[in-house]
Design a protein around this motif. Structure first.
Motif, PDB file in Angstrom:
ATOM      1  N   GLY A  45      21.952 106.884 -17.181  1.00 15.43           N
ATOM      2  CA  GLY A  45      20.747 107.550 -17.654  1.00 15.43           C
ATOM      3  C   GLY A  45      20.769 109.054 -17.536  1.00 15.43           C
ATOM      4  O   GLY A  45      19.726 109.704 -17.683  1.00 15.43           O
ATOM      5  N   VAL A  46      21.937 109.683 -17.268  1.00 14.32           N
ATOM      6  CA  VAL A  46      22.040 111.133 -17.121  1.00 14.32           C
ATOM      7  C   VAL A  46      23.004 111.665 -18.167  1.00 14.32           C
ATOM      8  O   VAL A  46      24.130 111.178 -18.293  1.00 14.32           O
ATOM      9  CB  VAL A  46      22.517 111.531 -15.711  1.00 14.32           C
ATOM     10  CG1 VAL A  46      22.565 113.047 -15.582  1.00 14.32           C
ATOM     11  CG2 VAL A  46      21.613 110.931 -14.651  1.00 14.32           C
ATOM     12  N   SER A  47      22.563 112.660 -18.948  1.00 14.92           N
ATOM     13  CA  SER A  47      23.418 113.298 -19.951  1.00 14.92           C
ATOM     14  C   SER A  47      24.157 114.470 -19.331  1.00 14.92           C
ATOM     15  O   SER A  47      23.894 114.867 -18.200  1.00 14.92           O
ATOM     16  CB  SER A  47      22.572 113.756 -21.146  1.00 14.92           C
ATOM     17  OG  SER A  47      21.868 112.671 -21.718  1.00 14.92           O
ATOM     18  N   GLY A  48      25.102 115.043 -20.122  1.00 15.61           N
ATOM     19  CA  GLY A  48      25.868 116.177 -19.612  1.00 15.61           C
ATOM     20  C   GLY A  48      24.980 117.338 -19.240  1.00 15.61           C
ATOM     21  O   GLY A  48      24.928 117.787 -18.095  1.00 15.61           O
ATOM     22  N   GLY A  66      16.974 117.186 -24.983  1.00 18.21           N
ATOM     23  CA  GLY A  66      17.249 116.127 -25.941  1.00 18.21           C
ATOM     24  C   GLY A  66      18.114 115.023 -25.376  1.00 18.21           C
ATOM     25  O   GLY A  66      18.970 114.475 -26.075  1.00 18.21           O
ATOM     26  N   SER A  67      17.902 114.688 -24.103  1.00 16.37           N
ATOM     27  CA  SER A  67      18.705 113.658 -23.447  1.00 16.37           C
ATOM     28  C   SER A  67      18.403 112.287 -24.044  1.00 16.37           C
ATOM     29  O   SER A  67      17.335 112.056 -24.613  1.00 16.37           O
ATOM     30  CB  SER A  67      18.429 113.650 -21.942  1.00 16.37           C
ATOM     31  OG  SER A  67      17.064 113.376 -21.705  1.00 16.37           O
ATOM     32  N   GLU A  68      19.342 111.360 -23.880  1.00 17.31           N
ATOM     33  CA  GLU A  68      19.196 110.032 -24.456  1.00 17.31           C
ATOM     34  C   GLU A  68      18.133 109.215 -23.738  1.00 17.31           C
ATOM     35  O   GLU A  68      17.340 108.504 -24.359  1.00 17.31           O
ATOM     36  CB  GLU A  68      20.545 109.307 -24.411  1.00 17.31           C
ATOM     37  CG  GLU A  68      20.503 107.907 -25.013  1.00 17.31           C
ATOM     38  CD  GLU A  68      21.862 107.242 -24.964  1.00 17.31           C
ATOM     39  OE1 GLU A  68      21.945 106.063 -25.354  1.00 17.31           O
ATOM     40  OE2 GLU A  68      22.838 107.905 -24.529  1.00 17.31           O
ATOM     41  N   HIS A  69      18.087 109.309 -22.407  1.00 17.60           N
ATOM     42  CA  HIS A  69      17.163 108.491 -21.622  1.00 17.60           C
ATOM     43  C   HIS A  69      15.929 109.270 -21.168  1.00 17.60           C
ATOM     44  O   HIS A  69      15.043 108.688 -20.554  1.00 17.60           O
ATOM     45  CB  HIS A  69      17.887 107.926 -20.404  1.00 17.60           C
ATOM     46  CG  HIS A  69      19.018 107.010 -20.764  1.00 17.60           C
ATOM     47  ND1 HIS A  69      18.841 105.695 -21.115  1.00 17.60           N
ATOM     48  CD2 HIS A  69      20.357 107.250 -20.856  1.00 17.60           C
ATOM     49  CE1 HIS A  69      20.007 105.142 -21.387  1.00 17.60           C
ATOM     50  NE2 HIS A  69      20.958 106.067 -21.241  1.00 17.60           N
ATOM     51  N   GLY A  70      15.861 110.568 -21.431  1.00 18.52           N
ATOM     52  CA  GLY A  70      14.651 111.335 -21.195  1.00 18.52           C
ATOM     53  C   GLY A  70      14.485 111.833 -19.774  1.00 18.52           C
ATOM     54  O   GLY A  70      15.157 111.405 -18.838  1.00 18.52           O
ATOM     55  N   THR A  71      13.550 112.814 -19.641  1.00 19.25           N
ATOM     56  CA  THR A  71      13.144 113.371 -18.354  1.00 19.25           C
ATOM     57  C   THR A  71      11.701 112.956 -18.120  1.00 19.25           C
ATOM     58  O   THR A  71      10.833 113.216 -18.965  1.00 19.25           O
ATOM     59  CB  THR A  71      13.283 114.903 -18.353  1.00 19.25           C
ATOM     60  OG1 THR A  71      14.631 115.252 -18.690  1.00 19.25           O
ATOM     61  CG2 THR A  71      12.913 115.489 -17.012  1.00 19.25           C
ATOM     62  N   ARG A  90      11.800 112.466 -12.482  1.00 21.66           N
ATOM     63  CA  ARG A  90      12.771 111.378 -12.392  1.00 21.66           C
ATOM     64  C   ARG A  90      13.751 111.465 -13.562  1.00 21.66           C
ATOM     65  O   ARG A  90      13.334 111.520 -14.718  1.00 21.66           O
ATOM     66  CB  ARG A  90      12.081 110.012 -12.388  1.00 21.66           C
ATOM     67  CG  ARG A  90      11.154 109.813 -11.199  1.00 21.66           C
ATOM     68  CD  ARG A  90      10.609 108.400 -11.126  1.00 21.66           C
ATOM     69  NE  ARG A  90       9.673 108.253 -10.028  1.00 21.66           N
ATOM     70  CZ  ARG A  90      10.013 108.019  -8.765  1.00 21.66           C
ATOM     71  NH1 ARG A  90      11.307 107.906  -8.476  1.00 21.66           N
ATOM     72  NH2 ARG A  90       9.101 107.897  -7.811  1.00 21.66           N
ATOM     73  N   ILE A  91      15.059 111.465 -13.222  1.00 28.67           N
ATOM     74  CA  ILE A  91      16.129 111.486 -14.216  1.00 28.67           C
ATOM     75  C   ILE A  91      17.127 110.414 -13.805  1.00 28.67           C
ATOM     76  O   ILE A  91      17.818 110.546 -12.798  1.00 28.67           O
ATOM     77  CB  ILE A  91      16.807 112.866 -14.301  1.00 28.67           C
ATOM     78  CG1 ILE A  91      15.798 113.945 -14.707  1.00 28.67           C
ATOM     79  CG2 ILE A  91      17.982 112.819 -15.268  1.00 28.67           C
ATOM     80  CD1 ILE A  91      16.381 115.337 -14.711  1.00 28.67           C
ATOM     81  N   GLY A  92      17.212 109.331 -14.597  1.00 27.22           N
ATOM     82  CA  GLY A  92      18.089 108.224 -14.230  1.00 27.22           C
ATOM     83  C   GLY A  92      17.666 107.655 -12.885  1.00 27.22           C
ATOM     84  O   GLY A  92      16.501 107.338 -12.645  1.00 27.22           O
ATOM     85  N   GLY A  93      18.607 107.536 -11.964  1.00 27.19           N
ATOM     86  CA  GLY A  93      18.290 107.063 -10.617  1.00 27.19           C
ATOM     87  C   GLY A  93      17.985 108.187  -9.654  1.00 27.19           C
ATOM     88  O   GLY A  93      17.903 107.960  -8.439  1.00 27.19           O
ATOM     89  N   HIS A  94      17.796 109.424 -10.146  1.00 27.26           N
ATOM     90  CA  HIS A  94      17.575 110.594  -9.301  1.00 27.26           C
ATOM     91  C   HIS A  94      16.089 110.954  -9.288  1.00 27.26           C
ATOM     92  O   HIS A  94      15.392 110.845 -10.304  1.00 27.26           O
ATOM     93  CB  HIS A  94      18.385 111.787  -9.801  1.00 27.26           C
ATOM     94  CG  HIS A  94      19.855 111.529  -9.826  1.00 27.26           C
ATOM     95  ND1 HIS A  94      20.697 111.877  -8.793  1.00 27.26           N
ATOM     96  CD2 HIS A  94      20.649 110.928 -10.765  1.00 27.26           C
ATOM     97  CE1 HIS A  94      21.928 111.523  -9.087  1.00 27.26           C
ATOM     98  NE2 HIS A  94      21.928 110.953 -10.285  1.00 27.26           N
ATOM     99  N   THR A  95      15.622 111.415  -8.142  1.00 27.33           N
ATOM    100  CA  THR A  95      14.252 111.899  -7.968  1.00 27.33           C
ATOM    101  C   THR A  95      14.309 113.337  -7.473  1.00 27.33           C
ATOM    102  O   THR A  95      14.974 113.643  -6.470  1.00 27.33           O
ATOM    103  CB  THR A  95      13.488 111.033  -6.958  1.00 27.33           C
ATOM    104  OG1 THR A  95      13.481 109.675  -7.405  1.00 27.33           O
ATOM    105  CG2 THR A  95      12.057 111.521  -6.811  1.00 27.33           C
ATOM    106  N   LEU A  96      13.627 114.250  -8.197  1.00 29.59           N
ATOM    107  CA  LEU A  96      13.606 115.672  -7.869  1.00 29.59           C
ATOM    108  C   LEU A  96      12.180 116.084  -7.556  1.00 29.59           C
ATOM    109  O   LEU A  96      11.294 115.977  -8.407  1.00 29.59           O
ATOM    110  CB  LEU A  96      14.164 116.507  -9.020  1.00 29.59           C
ATOM    111  CG  LEU A  96      15.553 116.099  -9.545  1.00 29.59           C
ATOM    112  CD1 LEU A  96      15.914 116.931 -10.760  1.00 29.59           C
ATOM    113  CD2 LEU A  96      16.595 116.266  -8.467  1.00 29.59           C
ATOM    114  N   LYS A  97      11.950 116.548  -6.337  1.00 33.82           N
ATOM    115  CA  LYS A  97      10.645 117.072  -5.948  1.00 33.82           C
ATOM    116  C   LYS A  97      10.690 118.592  -6.035  1.00 33.82           C
ATOM    117  O   LYS A  97      11.407 119.250  -5.293  1.00 33.82           O
ATOM    118  CB  LYS A  97      10.289 116.633  -4.533  1.00 33.82           C
ATOM    119  CG  LYS A  97       8.917 117.099  -4.070  1.00 33.82           C
ATOM    120  CD  LYS A  97       8.650 116.632  -2.646  1.00 33.82           C
ATOM    121  CE  LYS A  97       7.278 117.136  -2.172  1.00 33.82           C
ATOM    122  NZ  LYS A  97       7.010 116.726  -0.770  1.00 33.82           N
ATOM    123  N   ILE A  98       9.918 119.163  -7.004  1.00 37.54           N
ATOM    124  CA  ILE A  98       9.967 120.596  -7.290  1.00 37.54           C
ATOM    125  C   ILE A  98       8.664 121.233  -6.805  1.00 37.54           C
ATOM    126  O   ILE A  98       7.572 120.800  -7.189  1.00 37.54           O
ATOM    127  CB  ILE A  98      10.170 120.857  -8.792  1.00 37.54           C
ATOM    128  CG1 ILE A  98      11.444 120.144  -9.280  1.00 37.54           C
ATOM    129  CG2 ILE A  98      10.245 122.337  -9.073  1.00 37.54           C
ATOM    130  CD1 ILE A  98      11.677 120.262 -10.763  1.00 37.54           C
TER     131      ILE A  98
END
Length: 504
Positions: A45-48, A66-71, A90-98
């Motif tokens: 679920g993460v693009s380049g 324009g990622s395939e699985h979205g932000t 949330r991006i793929g299996g990652h969680t970012l607290k900003i």
């Protein structure tokens, strides 16, 4: 002066990965799986280049690329999102607290009233602040009457010192120069202060002791005599008897003659001691006395007594009484026959078998084995019999749609090499099936192909197999794979999934 900084806390599947801080002066930070990303996110679920953080007009904006699985923010995909407060992404299996943090200050804004400042020990200085695009880039402290030289457009500009504590501003394009007079007791740049800042006071004693030792050693070296004195000073190489013996050819020849003479004397004395009585030898032409050494005399006596014949007879008798084993018509003691058989027990005499050699034949009796094959009971010294057991067999599949490759190698080239090595991966799985017959699942392997085609790094990105033995075996096999050299000498990032299933 106001600026906004971002604090970002990174988690992957509820595990803390790292913490990052971004300033408004930083270039747009990149989030994604690419090698150059500021925050690298690997896995499904993460693009380049998945998303970027952009600072615009005193605020931060999160932009999906324009990622395939979205932000995702608040369970919804976003294109642009203003980060004005604490936000969980949330991006793929990652969680970012900003978390955005606003930093404000009025440094270098206020004027100074020199008449109200105390003059006790204070000195007057010329303070200079240089800003560019609103940010402080240079600060300087000069003498009260010293002008400030500022270079703009390749030309120096002399700015005279101000007369009071009010800020004077001069603009050069995007640059702004601020000047004022200040009083301070802290701004001093004497030589003593600089030395104190360089050397730690606690190191003065050790450094002083080291300096004293260095001076003593230097003095001893300088006072040491350059020529030897005493007994050795009077002996020159040409007067030294050992030097003459090494370098003088005549002395060497004389010593060699003395050694040869001594050796001959020793040989003569030895011959006198070992001398024997003359032995008469009958030869054609008359009698002649010959002197022989003690060794020759002993050999002659052995031959006369027939001792060698006696030894031969003993050997022949032992050979006749020995029991020999004959196999396939070749005697066990024949030349080049090797060891025909090893027996345990007794040898029983039987009638001669027809067509097998000549003489008396023997059979092997009393030979047996302990235990039985096939895993049945019975043992020798506590060691049981051998039995065949089931060996796990399984299949290994590749999920092509989940394969990710970034770099200078085609997907088909990498797939062809991996499929040729698939037997190694199957081996890692099958050797654990005997212990865990129900084991199955998917293993996602991340590895990097270097500029020479060898694998330089390898890790397990995701695994549902739950077997450290299989995963470790896979990583060891992947580390030895060789691929063609990537185009341009760059590294290639590969994410390859393997699906394991038992066929027992």
């Amino acid at each position: 002066m106001k600026r906004v900084e971002l604090e970002l806390e990174h988690h992957f599947k509820n595990k803390f990965v790292g913490r990052h801080r971004f300033k408004s002066t930083d270039e747009m930070p990149v989030l994604g799986a690419t090698r150059d990303a500021n925050i690298r996110l690997l896995g499904d679920g993460v693009s380049g280049v998945h998303a970027i953080l952009e600072y615009n007009k005193d605020r931060w904006v999160l932009c999906d690329m324009g990622s395939e699985h979205g932000t995702w923010v608040k369970k919804k995909p976003i294109v642009e999102y203003d980060l004005t407060s604490t936000t969980v992404v949330r991006i793929g299996g990652h969680t970012l607290k900003i978390v955005p943090r606003v930093i404000e200050g009025d440094l270098f804004k206020k004027d100074v009233d020199l008449t109200k400042q105390s003059d006790m020990g204070a000195e007057l200085y010329h303070q200079v602040i240089v800003r560019k695009a609103g940010f402080v880039v240079t600060t300087e402290i000069l003498a009260p009457n010293q002008p400030f030289i500022f270079k703009h457009g390749g030309k120096p500009h002399s700015l005279p010192a101000p007369k009071d504590g009010h800020w004077q501003k001069t603009t050069f394009g995007e640059a702004e120069v601020q000047q004022r007079l200040v009083k301070s007791t802290e701004v001093r740049a004497t030589v003593e202060d600089r030395v104190k800042g360089i050397f730690d006071p606690s190191l003065r004693l050790p450094m002083g002791a080291a300096l004293v030792v260095l001076l003593i050693v230097t003095g001893l070296v300088m006072l040491a005599p350059s020529q030897p004195d005493g007994e050795f000073a009077a002996v020159k190489p040409k007067d030294n008897k050992y030097s003459r013996m090494i370098f003088d050819a005549k002395a060497v020849r004389k010593k060699r003659q003395q050694a040869q003479k001594l050796r001959k004397t020793i040989e003569t004395n030895t011959q006198h001691v070992a001398a024997v009585q003359p032995v008469k030898s009958q030869k054609a032409g008359g009698d002649k006395k010959v002197t022989k050494s003690a060794t020759k005399q002993v050999i002659t006596k052995i031959k006369t007594a027939g001792l060698s014949q006696l030894l031969g007879k003993i050997s022949k008798r032992a050979a006749k009484t020995a029991t020999l084993v004959q196999a396939t018509g070749v005697a066990a003691d024949s030349p080049n026959a090797g060891r025909a058989i090893a027996s345990v027990g007794s040898l029983g005499k039987v009638a001669k078998a027809s067509g097998v050699g000549t003489g008396t034949s023997y059979k092997v009796a009393g030979v047996g084995t302990e235990g039985r094959g096939g895993g049945q009971t019975g043992s020798v010294s506590g060691i049981g019999g051998l039995s065949a057991s089931g060996v796990g067999t399984g299949t290994v599949g590749i999920l092509e749609e989940e394969t990710e490759i970034e770099g200078g190698l085609d997907r088909d080239v990498i797939s062809r090499v991996i499929k040729s090595q698939l037997g190694q991966i199957r081996y890692c799985y099958e050797r654990q099936l005997s212990a865990s017959p129900d084991m199955y699942g998917k293993v996602l392997v991340n590895f990097t192909i270097g500029a020479q085609g060898s694998v330089v790094t390898q890790t397990i990105g995701l695994s549902t197999l739950n077997s450290a033995m299989v995963e470790g075996c896979i990583l060891r096999r992947v580390a030895g794979w060789r691929f063609p050299q990537p185009k341009g000498g760059t590294s290639v990032l590969v994410t390859y999934p393997f699906l394991f299933k038992s066929t027992n």
